[in-house]
Design a protein around this motif. Structure first.
Motif, PDB file in Angstrom:
ATOM      1  N   ASP A 150       0.829  -1.205   0.000  1.00 54.91           N
ATOM      2  CA  ASP A 150       0.000   0.000   0.000  1.00 54.91           C
ATOM      3  C   ASP A 150       0.867   1.260   0.000  1.00 54.91           C
ATOM      4  N   ALA A 151       1.972   1.201   0.733  1.00 49.44           N
ATOM      5  CA  ALA A 151       2.871   2.357   0.775  1.00 49.44           C
ATOM      6  C   ALA A 151       3.427   2.631  -0.618  1.00 49.44           C
ATOM      7  N   TRP A 152       3.838   1.565  -1.323  1.00 48.06           N
ATOM      8  CA  TRP A 152       4.343   1.728  -2.693  1.00 48.06           C
ATOM      9  C   TRP A 152       3.285   2.308  -3.616  1.00 48.06           C
ATOM     10  N   VAL A 153       2.100   1.723  -3.522  1.00 49.40           N
ATOM     11  CA  VAL A 153       1.020   2.215  -4.385  1.00 49.40           C
ATOM     12  C   VAL A 153       0.793   3.700  -4.137  1.00 49.40           C
ATOM     13  N   THR A 154       0.770   4.089  -2.876  1.00 44.12           N
ATOM     14  CA  THR A 154       0.525   5.487  -2.542  1.00 44.12           C
ATOM     15  C   THR A 154       1.611   6.389  -3.137  1.00 44.12           C
ATOM     16  N   VAL A 155       2.863   5.982  -2.948  1.00 42.29           N
ATOM     17  CA  VAL A 155       3.962   6.817  -3.451  1.00 42.29           C
ATOM     18  C   VAL A 155       3.913   6.912  -4.975  1.00 42.29           C
ATOM     19  N   ILE A 156       3.609   5.798  -5.637  1.00 39.67           N
ATOM     20  CA  ILE A 156       3.555   5.810  -7.109  1.00 39.67           C
ATOM     21  C   ILE A 156       2.392   6.648  -7.610  1.00 39.67           C
ATOM     22  N   VAL A 157       1.194   6.443  -7.011  1.00 34.78           N
ATOM     23  CA  VAL A 157       0.043   7.233  -7.440  1.00 34.78           C
ATOM     24  C   VAL A 157       0.317   8.714  -7.231  1.00 34.78           C
ATOM     25  N   MET A 158       0.975   9.031  -6.117  1.00 39.73           N
ATOM     26  CA  MET A 158       1.300  10.430  -5.837  1.00 39.73           C
ATOM     27  C   MET A 158       2.220  10.996  -6.920  1.00 39.73           C
ATOM     28  N   ASP A 159       3.224  10.227  -7.293  1.00 37.18           N
ATOM     29  CA  ASP A 159       4.165  10.715  -8.297  1.00 37.18           C
ATOM     30  C   ASP A 159       3.480  10.880  -9.655  1.00 37.18           C
ATOM     31  N   THR A 225      11.660  14.161  -1.200  1.00 39.04           N
ATOM     32  CA  THR A 225      10.729  14.890  -0.344  1.00 39.04           C
ATOM     33  C   THR A 225       9.408  14.165  -0.117  1.00 39.04           C
ATOM     34  N   GLU A 226       8.751  13.761  -1.244  1.00 39.34           N
ATOM     35  CA  GLU A 226       7.399  13.242  -1.117  1.00 39.34           C
ATOM     36  C   GLU A 226       7.357  11.949  -0.285  1.00 39.34           C
ATOM     37  N   PRO A 227       8.155  10.912  -0.622  1.00 35.70           N
ATOM     38  CA  PRO A 227       8.069   9.703   0.219  1.00 35.70           C
ATOM     39  C   PRO A 227       8.518   9.982   1.653  1.00 35.70           C
ATOM     40  N   PHE A 228       9.453  10.918   1.792  1.00 38.48           N
ATOM     41  CA  PHE A 228       9.910  11.230   3.142  1.00 38.48           C
ATOM     42  C   PHE A 228       8.755  11.770   3.972  1.00 38.48           C
ATOM     43  N   VAL A 229       7.974  12.635   3.368  1.00 37.07           N
ATOM     44  CA  VAL A 229       6.854  13.225   4.098  1.00 37.07           C
ATOM     45  C   VAL A 229       5.761  12.183   4.335  1.00 37.07           C
ATOM     46  N   VAL A 230       5.466  11.370   3.306  1.00 37.78           N
ATOM     47  CA  VAL A 230       4.342  10.449   3.415  1.00 37.78           C
ATOM     48  C   VAL A 230       4.673   9.243   4.291  1.00 37.78           C
ATOM     49  N   THR A 231       5.767   8.555   3.948  1.00 40.43           N
ATOM     50  CA  THR A 231       6.027   7.274   4.619  1.00 40.43           C
ATOM     51  C   THR A 231       7.258   7.321   5.506  1.00 40.43           C
ATOM     52  N   GLY A 232       8.063   8.344   5.313  1.00 34.93           N
ATOM     53  CA  GLY A 232       9.312   8.419   6.056  1.00 34.93           C
ATOM     54  C   GLY A 232      10.229   7.249   5.742  1.00 34.93           C
ATOM     55  N   GLY A 233      10.020   6.598   4.589  1.00 33.31           N
ATOM     56  CA  GLY A 233      10.880   5.489   4.176  1.00 33.31           C
ATOM     57  C   GLY A 233      10.318   4.144   4.562  1.00 33.31           C
ATOM     58  N   GLY A 234       9.222   4.153   5.322  1.00 29.13           N
ATOM     59  CA  GLY A 234       8.682   2.896   5.815  1.00 29.13           C
ATOM     60  C   GLY A 234       7.510   2.416   5.017  1.00 29.13           C
ATOM     61  N   PRO A 235       6.753   1.430   5.453  1.00 28.44           N
ATOM     62  CA  PRO A 235       7.047   0.691   6.701  1.00 28.44           C
ATOM     63  C   PRO A 235       8.337  -0.127   6.593  1.00 28.44           C
ATOM     64  N   THR A 239      10.042   1.783   1.588  1.00 30.82           N
ATOM     65  CA  THR A 239      10.163   2.896   0.640  1.00 30.82           C
ATOM     66  C   THR A 239      11.388   3.749   0.937  1.00 30.82           C
ATOM     67  N   THR A 240      12.420   3.110   1.465  1.00 31.48           N
ATOM     68  CA  THR A 240      13.669   3.835   1.691  1.00 31.48           C
ATOM     69  C   THR A 240      14.475   3.848   0.393  1.00 31.48           C
ATOM     70  N   PHE A 241      14.371   4.952  -0.325  1.00 29.49           N
ATOM     71  CA  PHE A 241      15.118   5.088  -1.567  1.00 29.49           C
ATOM     72  C   PHE A 241      16.519   5.580  -1.256  1.00 29.49           C
ATOM     73  N   LEU A 242      17.386   5.585  -2.240  1.00 31.87           N
ATOM     74  CA  LEU A 242      18.779   5.980  -2.021  1.00 31.87           C
ATOM     75  C   LEU A 242      18.905   7.315  -1.304  1.00 31.87           C
ATOM     76  N   SER A 243      18.099   8.283  -1.767  1.00 33.52           N
ATOM     77  CA  SER A 243      18.233   9.616  -1.187  1.00 33.52           C
ATOM     78  C   SER A 243      17.855   9.618   0.293  1.00 33.52           C
ATOM     79  N   ILE A 244      16.817   8.851   0.617  1.00 33.82           N
ATOM     80  CA  ILE A 244      16.389   8.805   2.013  1.00 33.82           C
ATOM     81  C   ILE A 244      17.445   8.093   2.856  1.00 33.82           C
ATOM     82  N   ASP A 245      17.949   7.009   2.297  1.00 32.06           N
ATOM     83  CA  ASP A 245      19.000   6.259   2.978  1.00 32.06           C
ATOM     84  C   ASP A 245      20.216   7.146   3.226  1.00 32.06           C
ATOM     85  N   LEU A 246      20.519   7.949   2.234  1.00 26.19           N
ATOM     86  CA  LEU A 246      21.673   8.849   2.314  1.00 26.19           C
ATOM     87  C   LEU A 246      21.516   9.828   3.465  1.00 26.19           C
TER      88      LEU A 246
END
Lengths: 288, 356, 358
Positions: A150-159, A225-235, A239-246
């Motif tokens: 669900d987190a992935w779907v949300t981030v993708i739909v948002m993008d 920015t967007e996944p960071f705000v929505v999911t914070g990289g989780g659950p 959704t921890t992408f390279l930039s968030i991991d960095l």
């Protein structure tokens, strides 16, 4: 083309050069500097050589984040490009509908990225969000906080919501530049709607599509920015992408050295992939 | 191949035309023969492209009907009219090869592949593009691309008409000669009904059996090149065809004579009364003879344009252009006579019949 | 005076201009004649100072200006596309170079008035260019070039986008306009007939080289070589390959043509005869020689006929007076007027007449 000399032009470029130096070159050099040293604070640095690079490159955490990024970019390109072309094809070419559609299409692009994140964060919540609440009320078990899918779907739909407009606008610009004679000729030749798309519209959109794909790839690969705000990289790390991991590495753990090495690798990957994309598409273009 | 009937056609681009001036095409009522080569000639804004688009079906006329071989096609779309059209700028399908470009209109109509191959090979030979049949159309020169467009126009044998919209605009002069004569040859060979729009008199005259001269949304004359040259029915035709155009001199009529200042010019026949109308004598520069006899003229300038000399002269205070051969010379005390065969009389710009 | 001294331009390894030397005097009209891509525009860009030549020098009144940018030169340019300021009136468009130069109000009024009279724009001064016909738009661009009082005015196919008759009118006016200013005018065109109507001097261009430069009619009548003759012929020049043998041009199947005395110094062997369409006719006359050719197609202009012929594998065009609709495929006897015959040697150079007895 070697134009007639005019040395004054260089003075005009100077401010820009300085700006680029301060905004890009100097920070980049700092990063390079950090990436080959170790520090325990107190402004004391020790030479670390290529240790950080080999650490990062062999870390499973880095591999996972990279894979997530590639998957994410792949999915959104597969959705946004065809969808963008489809919408652009169906937009009006003349009349009052044109300005209306253009403004409507531009709206998502005008919203600051963190606001987009916030909007969707609220929108998707199962307690007060319109989307989350409705889905659950309809019997779907939707919860982007717990469920990685669900987190992935949300981030993708948002993008897709945020950025498809860009593809639409670029494609639309390509479409309106096709002279009427082409459509008339196709009509007279008895071409089907599909043929018109395949042999006139698509070839004429080639160049703008190249730009659209490149921009969308680079942007999505650097998404933060967007996944960071929505999911914070989780659950978890779903959704921890390279930039968030960095950012987690650099700021959360204050591992400046590994973070610097990671940034450079990240930077080089984007550069490399963009170059590959560009070269492949341009050669394709030349072949016709 | 078909006869084209234009039945009282009028067209306005604005919604509620009231006056004549509101119409881009004022009134066209003509019948064009099956297998004829027609050229629509006129300055920009004369309505020739509007008329062409009405024939092709890209435009539906505000009033009137259009018939192909007696069948009303006014409401039909271009693809339903079975016509071919070649545009001003080359329209080619960039990603296709040259032969696929030519095959496109045939395949779209579901022709059997063997037949398509045969037809394409024929057209390739006609337009002399066999060498590059398998090249992609992208990156070819404008000349070659336009040849492909012409080929696509010719590839269907059963079309009602082939329409050309200023097809040689982007072509270099030398190539124009080749393409034009090739078109003419193809017309002779296959007998398609052809309609060719242009603002270039040489193209129109050399291409067409019948030239349709348009001016201000109206057809002012339809005729063979010879008729347009010798008997322009309107002073505009005299001006627009021929370079330099026809000389137009104000005269008064006296029976079978025309008075120009103090000179009396014998007409080929007596003209009817022209009371209240502006009366003019038209004579082409080719019919003015420069010599030692006749009416005295003063000479302003002699332009040597290679194969001819254009003499700019004045007679009774009016400008007069005279065309001389490359090897002729201007006499010291110049006089002119008008060849009666080349004299036409105009009342308010329209040609009058001269009786015997 | 504008002088190009051995100018070459290479761009991306391709030679656009090769070794061009040219001298243009003040107060003259100079036509650059050549097909598309022959280098007309490249040459004009170098003259203007928009591009720097790869080799060679550009001199204005003897002063080397090779590296000087266009802003520092006194140049005006008119293009094939009608380029005007769309938001300004015609008056303001014409006045714009004067305003930039800081001219006072009275001068502006006088100069704009003069230029608009010359180009017959008087009634349209308060309109914006987009409300004008193509011809009027291009007149506006021309007027702007004229008020600038530039020493060099470059016109790059300025009439190509106009109606045939409008072109004819403007073409007739242009020499008048040119002669009033003392500037050097350079006019690029692809059409030989345009060069002839403009008069002045003509430089023929072929593949980045100037093949000949001189008074327009002289270049037309006495081209120095085959390339020039072909560039300056519309319809194309007719060619006939023959052999000079004992005072005669000979070819199997063609009646011998006596070599004119003044060309007797031509070496024995193969040569090419060139003649223009109007030097062929259906009727024999004094000094004509008969040739047989097959009719391909006939085009009638109303007073004359263009008959397209083939002779062996050569394509010819005959321009003959009167209406002659001759059936395709017919073998025809045509008569060549040998008075205007051009003879080219093996290398394609024109054989120059040598005064008898020299």
């Amino acid at each position: 083309m070697d134009k007639t000399w005019n040395n004054k032009a260089w003075f005009m470029v100077l401010p820009m050069l300085l700006l680029v130096a301060f905004s890009a070159v100097i920070p980049l050099m700092t990063v390079v500097n950090y990436s080959v040293q170790d520090t325990f604070g107190n402004n004391q640095f020790f030479w670390a050589g290529t240790d950080w690079f080999s650490d990062v490159l062999s870390s499973p955490r880095f591999h996972d984040a990279l894979m997530r990024n590639l998957l994410f970019s792949g999915i959104i390109l597969l959705i946004e490009v065809p969808l963008g072309i489809f919408i652009a094809l169906n937009m009006p070419r003349k009349g009052l509908g044109v300005p209306f559609c253009l403004v409507f299409m531009s709206l998502p692009l005008l919203i600051p990225w963190n606001v987009v994140g916030t909007i969707w964060q609220v929108f998707g919540r199962i307690d007060i969000g319109l989307l989350g609440y409705t889905l659950n009320a309809l019997g779907f078990d939707y919860n982007y906080v717990n469920d990685p899918f669900d987190a992935w779907v949300t981030v993708i739909v948002m993008d897709v919501w945020h950025w498809t407009s860009l593809v639409v606008l670029l494609c639309y610009a390509g479409l309106v530049s096709i002279p009427d004679a082409y459509y008339q000729a196709a009509k007279i030749d008895g071409a089907s709607r599909w043929s018109v798309f395949r042999y006139i519209q698509l070839p004429k959109m080639n160049r703008v599509l190249l730009i659209a794909v490149l921009l969308r790839f680079m942007d999505s690969f650097m998404i933060y920015t967007e996944p960071f705000v929505v999911t914070g990289g989780g659950p978890g790390n779903a959704t921890t992408f390279l930039s968030i991991d960095l950012v987690k590495t650099a700021i959360g753990q204050f591992d400046v050295g590994p973070a610097a090495a990671m940034s450079l690798i990240y930077f080089l990957i984007i550069l490399l992939l963009s170059w590959v994309f560009y070269t492949v598409m341009v050669t394709n273009d030349a072949k016709g | 191949m078909a006869r084209i009937d234009l039945d009282h056609i009028r067209h306005a681009y604005m919604p509620n035309p009231a006056r004549d001036e509101d119409y881009a095409l004022r009134e066209v009522h003509h019948s064009w023969d099956d297998g004829g080569a027609y050229a629509l000639l006129g300055p920009s804004g004369c309505g020739k492209t509007t008329l062409l688009n009405i024939i092709s079906g890209l435009l539906t006329p505000s009033e009137g009907k259009i018939l192909f071989d007696g069948r009303d096609v006014t409401g039909l779309q271009p693809e339903e009219r079975n016509i071919a059209q070649v545009f001003q700028f080359p329209v080619v399908y960039d990603t296709m090869t040259v032969s696929d470009n030519l095959a496109f209109p045939l395949r779209n109509r579901g022709m059997a592949e063997a037949e398509v191959k045969k037809r394409v090979a024929e057209v390739l030979e006609m337009i002399d593009l066999g060498d590059i049949a398998h090249r992609k159309a992208r990156g070819l020169t404008a000349d070659l691309k336009q040849k492909i467009s012409l080929g696509r126009g010719l590839v269907r044998a059963d079309v009602n008409a082939i329409l050309f919209d200023e097809p040689l605009t982007v072509i270099d002069p030398h190539m124009k000669w080749q393409l034009r004569s090739q078109l003419k040859l193809l017309h002779r060979r296959f007998g398609h009904t052809m309609v060719y729009v242009t603002h270039d008199q040489t193209e129109a005259l050399t291409f067409a059996d019948k030239v349709v001269v348009m001016y201000g949304g109206e057809i002012v004359q339809i005729g063979t090149p010879q008729e347009l040259f010798e008997r322009p029915s309107h002073t505009f035709v005299g001006y627009f065809i021929g370079s330099p155009g026809m000389n137009v001199l104000p005269v008064t009529l006296e029976g079978a004579n025309a008075r120009l200042g103090q000179h009396s010019i014998v007409l080929p026949g007596a003209a009817g009364p022209t009371i209240g109308k502006r009366t003019e004598l038209g004579i082409r520069p080719e019919f003015v003879h420069l010599g030692r006899e006749g009416m005295p003229v003063t000479i302003d300038k002699i332009e040597d344009v290679g194969r001819q000399k254009i003499v700019r002269a004045a007679i009774e205070g009016h400008e007069l252009a005279i065309v001389l051969d490359e090897d002729s010379s201007v006499p010291a005390d110049p006089h002119v006579t008008f060849d009666p065969a080349g004299i036409n009389i105009y009342a308010d710009d329209w040609r009058m019949k001269l009786g015997g | 005076m504008l002088e190009l001294d051995k100018v070459s331009k290479v761009s991306n390894g391709e030679a656009h201009i090769s070794d061009v030397s040219l001298r243009l005097e003040s107060g003259t009209l100079n036509v650059l004649l050549g097909p598309t891509l022959s280098g007309k525009t490249s040459l004009m860009r170098i003259m203007a100072g928009l591009d720097r030549p790869t080799r060679g020098r550009v001199l204005v009144d003897g002063r080397d200006v090779t590296g000087h940018p266009v802003q520092k030169r006194n140049v005006a340019m008119v293009y094939q596309q009608f380029i005007n300021y769309p938001a300004m009136t015609v008056y303001e468009n014409i006045a714009s170079p004067l305003r930039i130069a800081g001219a006072d109000k009275a001068t502006i009024e006088r100069e704009v008035g003069r230029a608009s009279d010359l180009l017959r724009l008087g009634p349209y001064l308060q309109r914006t260019p987009l409300n004008l016909s193509g011809g009027q738009q291009q007149r506006t661009a021309l007027a702007r070039a004229i008020v600038k009082k530039a020493g060099l005015v470059l016109l790059d196919e300025p009439l190509a986008n106009l109606d045939y008759k409008l072109r004819e009118e403007l073409r007739a006016e242009l020499p008048k306009i040119f002669s009033e200013s003392g500037a050097i005018f350079v006019y690029a065109t692809t059409e030989p007939s345009e060069a002839l109507l403009l008069g002045g001097n003509t430089a023929t261009l072929s593949q980045g080289r100037i093949t000949q430069f001189g008074p327009t009619v002289d270049v037309f009548r006495d081209p120095v070589d085959l390339v020039t003759a072909q560039t300056f012929s519309d319809p194309p020049m007719n060619l006939l390959a023959m052999e000079k043998h004992q005072g005669k041009f000979v070819k199997p199947g063609v009646r011998d043509i006596t070599v004119p005395v003044e060309l007797s110094h031509l070496a024995e062997g193969p040569c090419t005869l060139g003649f223009r369409p109007h030097n062929l006719s259906l009727a024999a006359g004094p000094g004509t020689t008969p040739l047989s050719a097959k009719v391909m197609v006939t085009e009638i202009t109303g007073s004359e006929s263009y008959v397209h012929l083939t002779h062996d594998d050569q394509r010819w065009v005959m321009l003959t007076k009167g209406i002659h609709d001759i059936d395709a495929g017919k073998m025809l006897e045509v008569h060549l007027d040998t008075r205007h015959l051009l003879v080219f040697d093996r290398d394609g150079r024109t054989v120059r007449a040598r005064p008898a007895g020299a």
